[in-house]
Design an enzyme around this catalytic site. Structure first.
Site, PDB file in Angstrom:
ATOM      1  N   CYS A 139      49.389  31.733  28.637  1.00 30.07           N
ATOM      2  CA  CYS A 139      50.163  32.499  29.252  1.00 30.07           C
ATOM      3  C   CYS A 139      50.827  31.501  30.640  1.00 30.07           C
ATOM      4  O   CYS A 139      51.767  31.758  31.166  1.00 30.07           O
ATOM      5  CB  CYS A 139      50.100  34.113  29.730  1.00 30.07           C
ATOM      6  SG  CYS A 139      49.562  35.083  28.370  1.00 30.07           S
ATOM      7  N   HIS A 151      54.023  36.840  35.680  1.00 31.67           N
ATOM      8  CA  HIS A 151      53.983  36.650  34.219  1.00 31.67           C
ATOM      9  C   HIS A 151      53.940  38.357  33.789  1.00 31.67           C
ATOM     10  O   HIS A 151      53.367  39.005  34.498  1.00 31.67           O
ATOM     11  CB  HIS A 151      52.607  36.317  33.822  1.00 31.67           C
ATOM     12  CG  HIS A 151      52.210  36.387  32.607  1.00 31.67           C
ATOM     13  ND1 HIS A 151      53.096  36.283  31.513  1.00 31.67           N
ATOM     14  CD2 HIS A 151      50.767  36.744  31.892  1.00 31.67           C
ATOM     15  CE1 HIS A 151      52.240  36.407  30.190  1.00 31.67           C
ATOM     16  NE2 HIS A 151      51.370  36.858  30.572  1.00 31.67           N
ATOM     17  N   ASN A 191      54.445  41.295  26.460  1.00 27.62           N
ATOM     18  CA  ASN A 191      53.694  39.924  26.975  1.00 27.62           C
ATOM     19  C   ASN A 191      54.235  38.932  25.928  1.00 27.62           C
ATOM     20  O   ASN A 191      53.844  38.873  24.745  1.00 27.62           O
ATOM     21  CB  ASN A 191      52.424  40.179  27.216  1.00 27.62           C
ATOM     22  CG  ASN A 191      51.616  38.867  27.453  1.00 27.62           C
ATOM     23  OD1 ASN A 191      52.254  37.816  27.671  1.00 27.62           O
ATOM     24  ND2 ASN A 191      50.490  38.913  27.756  1.00 27.62           N
TER      25      ASN A 191
HETATM   26  N1  ACO Z   1      46.839  53.276  21.979  1.00 29.45           N
HETATM   27  C1  ACO Z   1      45.943  54.360  22.452  1.00 29.45           C
HETATM   28  N2  ACO Z   1      44.906  54.289  22.661  1.00 29.45           N
HETATM   29  C2  ACO Z   1      44.245  52.989  22.972  1.00 29.45           C
HETATM   30  C3  ACO Z   1      44.946  51.766  22.737  1.00 29.45           C
HETATM   31  C4  ACO Z   1      46.344  52.141  22.340  1.00 29.45           C
HETATM   32  N3  ACO Z   1      47.505  51.167  21.946  1.00 29.45           N
HETATM   33  N4  ACO Z   1      44.416  50.494  22.901  1.00 29.45           N
HETATM   34  C5  ACO Z   1      43.325  50.958  23.430  1.00 29.45           C
HETATM   35  N5  ACO Z   1      43.294  52.300  23.342  1.00 29.45           N
HETATM   36  C6  ACO Z   1      41.868  53.165  23.938  1.00 29.45           C
HETATM   37  C7  ACO Z   1      40.643  52.234  23.845  1.00 29.45           C
HETATM   38  O1  ACO Z   1      40.285  52.430  22.526  1.00 29.45           O
HETATM   39  C8  ACO Z   1      39.780  53.075  24.797  1.00 29.45           C
HETATM   40  O2  ACO Z   1      39.373  54.264  24.052  1.00 29.45           O
HETATM   41  P1  ACO Z   1      37.791  54.664  24.117  1.00 29.45           P
HETATM   42  O3  ACO Z   1      37.716  54.978  25.787  1.00 29.45           O
HETATM   43  O4  ACO Z   1      37.667  55.805  23.448  1.00 29.45           O
HETATM   44  O5  ACO Z   1      36.873  53.382  23.784  1.00 29.45           O
HETATM   45  C9  ACO Z   1      40.870  53.710  25.571  1.00 29.45           C
HETATM   46  O6  ACO Z   1      42.018  53.646  25.174  1.00 29.45           O
HETATM   47  C10 ACO Z   1      40.820  52.926  27.122  1.00 29.45           C
HETATM   48  O7  ACO Z   1      40.956  51.516  26.663  1.00 29.45           O
HETATM   49  P2  ACO Z   1      40.758  50.571  28.041  1.00 29.45           P
HETATM   50  O8  ACO Z   1      40.555  49.123  27.552  1.00 29.45           O
HETATM   51  O9  ACO Z   1      39.858  51.165  29.043  1.00 29.45           O
HETATM   52  O10 ACO Z   1      42.220  50.793  28.676  1.00 29.45           O
HETATM   53  P3  ACO Z   1      43.003  49.993  29.679  1.00 29.45           P
HETATM   54  O11 ACO Z   1      43.303  50.848  30.892  1.00 29.45           O
HETATM   55  O12 ACO Z   1      42.112  48.750  30.420  1.00 29.45           O
HETATM   56  O13 ACO Z   1      44.254  49.194  29.244  1.00 29.45           O
HETATM   57  C11 ACO Z   1      44.955  47.203  28.551  1.00 29.45           C
HETATM   58  C12 ACO Z   1      44.136  48.375  28.411  1.00 29.45           C
HETATM   59  C13 ACO Z   1      46.404  47.692  28.465  1.00 29.45           C
HETATM   60  C14 ACO Z   1      44.924  46.229  27.401  1.00 29.45           C
HETATM   61  C15 ACO Z   1      44.634  46.583  29.845  1.00 29.45           C
HETATM   62  O14 ACO Z   1      43.415  46.139  29.828  1.00 29.45           O
HETATM   63  C16 ACO Z   1      45.314  45.079  29.906  1.00 29.45           C
HETATM   64  O15 ACO Z   1      46.545  45.074  30.333  1.00 29.45           O
HETATM   65  N6  ACO Z   1      44.688  44.132  30.287  1.00 29.45           N
HETATM   66  C17 ACO Z   1      45.009  42.808  30.505  1.00 29.45           C
HETATM   67  C18 ACO Z   1      45.860  42.139  29.349  1.00 29.45           C
HETATM   68  C19 ACO Z   1      46.659  40.611  29.813  1.00 29.45           C
HETATM   69  O16 ACO Z   1      47.007  40.881  30.980  1.00 29.45           O
HETATM   70  N7  ACO Z   1      46.550  39.702  29.146  1.00 29.45           N
HETATM   71  C20 ACO Z   1      47.013  38.478  29.891  1.00 29.45           C
HETATM   72  C21 ACO Z   1      46.932  37.545  29.229  1.00 29.45           C
HETATM   73  S1  ACO Z   1      47.547  37.200  27.684  1.00 29.45           S
HETATM   74  C22 ACO Z   1      47.680  35.765  27.198  1.00 29.45           C
HETATM   75  O17 ACO Z   1      47.031  34.901  27.980  1.00 29.45           O
HETATM   76  C23 ACO Z   1      48.269  35.445  25.533  1.00 29.45           C
END
Ligand code: ACO
Length: 345
Positions: free
Chosen positions: A132, A272, A302
């Protein structure tokens, strides 16, 4: 009598007296595929909800390339717009750099394929992989060729068909990503400062936070690798999130420090577009006002290396950036990698 030995070679740069010259963006363009994939449609694919995706990420929809549409097609369309806006002809381009993690093929480079598609017959071409963060890495490298007077015109493209490496059965990741491309033409424009500085960084010790295991020399494609879904990207969301906020803040502050600029002097910050919560957290930490932050993650999700390039084009098109404004780009991605750039538009 002693004679001065003849030099064994001549440094071609010597004739320029090593003096750099500024590098500006003379044209910007972007392209996103027509097909829109909404959160409602994703609800039918995996166990998720529009409410979960919206509150956790801010994403409402993303674009999907058509089956016969590849990264090079998206990149070529964005490039042609940037070329037209820069008022140049493809034959004028000296170098094409494409930042991507989803090249059409491992080789030849997507840059070479785009070179052929847009008719940039004189241009050298190569791909760059910094996930990214790729667009800022490419911008900085492209700038070096303008600054050093090696080239007059460099085309920098960020292009991705992430839908080709997303596991559509993994709700943790499939809701986050989309396809698209953005491009800029780099040239020296008299009486402007252009790209003032670009910060780049990496931390390979955290490579396991975000990766695609299959398809490289470590794990070439086999029936087993495909069956165990190794040709899809995987991400530790929470840890990636924390690292993203920290790295983007540090990179942005370093870029501002180098230019002796206060955040209030920046007209628009283009981060980003990975997650609305990351954008808000970075804005808060930098002491930016919400109206300084440019956001379009709700429309495209993204798009990795294409993300800030598409956002930059939309910011210019919508009039939220005018010539002479100071802007700050800040990125983060797999590697881990990060970057920030200050530009006088
Ligand atoms: N729908 C419903 N529930 C979901 C989903 C979904 N799509 N995805 C995950 N969950 C669930 C998980 O399984 C978890 O359930 P559990 O508690 O029963 O295990 C719960 O939701 C919470 O998951 P978390 O991972 O704690 O959620 P979080 O608040 O961290 O959000 C997210 C997840 C959106 C992925 C976030 O962590 C994020 O944005 N991370 C950064 C991503 C990023 O910026 N990437 C950049 C680089 S990308 C590149 O270089 C290609």
């Amino acid at each position: 009598m002693t004679t001065t030995p003849k030099p064994k070679f001549k440094n071609p740069r010597a004739k320029f007296n090593y003096q750099g010259r500024p590098c500006s963006i003379s044209g910007v363009g972007s392209y996103v595929p027509e097909r829109i994939l909404s959160n409602a449609e994703l609800e039918k694919l995996v166990e998720t909800s529009d409410e979960w995706i919206t509150t956790r990420t801010g994403i409402k929809e993303r674009r999907l390339a058509a089956p016969g549409e590849f990264t090079s097609d998206l990149g070529a369309k964005a490039a042609l717009k940037a070329i037209q806006r820069a008022g140049i002809k493809p034959e004028q381009i000296d170098l094409i750099i494409v930042a991507t993690i989803t090249p059409d093929m491992p080789f030849p480079s997507t840059a070479a394929l785009i070179q052929a598609k847009i008719g940039a017959t004189r241009a050298a071409a190569f791909d760059l992989e910094a996930a990214c963060s790729g667009f800022i890495y490419a911008l900085e490298i492209g700038q070096q060729f303008i600054m050093s007077r090696t080239y007059e015109t460099v085309l920098v493209i960020g292009a991705e068909k992430l839908s080709s490496i997303v596991d559509w059965e993994d709700r943790n990741t499939c809701v986050l990503f989309g396809d698209g491309a953005g491009a800029v033409v780099l040239q020296n424009r008299p009486n402007t400062h252009g790209l003032l500085t670009a910060v780049m960084g990496a931390d390979g010790t955290k490579a396991d936070l975000l990766f695609m295991a299959g398809g490289g020399s470590r794990c070439p494609a086999t029936t087993e690798s495909v069956a165990s879904r190794m040709h899809y990207l995987r991400m530790e969301g929470k840890e990636t999130f924390k690292n993203a906020v920290q790295a983007m803040q540090t990179a942005a502050e370093e870029a501002l420090r180098r230019c002796e600029l206060d955040i209030t002097r920046i007209k628009r910050i283009i981060p980003h577009q990975a997650n609305r919560r990351i954008i808000d957290a970075v804005g808060d930490r930098l002491g930016a006002k919400p109206e300084q932050m440019f956001v379009n993650v709700h429309k495209y999700g993204n798009t990795s290396a294409a993300s800030v390039a598409i956002a930059l084009d939309e910011a210019v098109e919508s009039g939220s950036i005018q010539r002479g404004d100071l802007i700050l780009l800040v990125v983060f991605g797999a590697g881990l990698t990060w970057g920030a750039a200050v530009i006088e538009w």
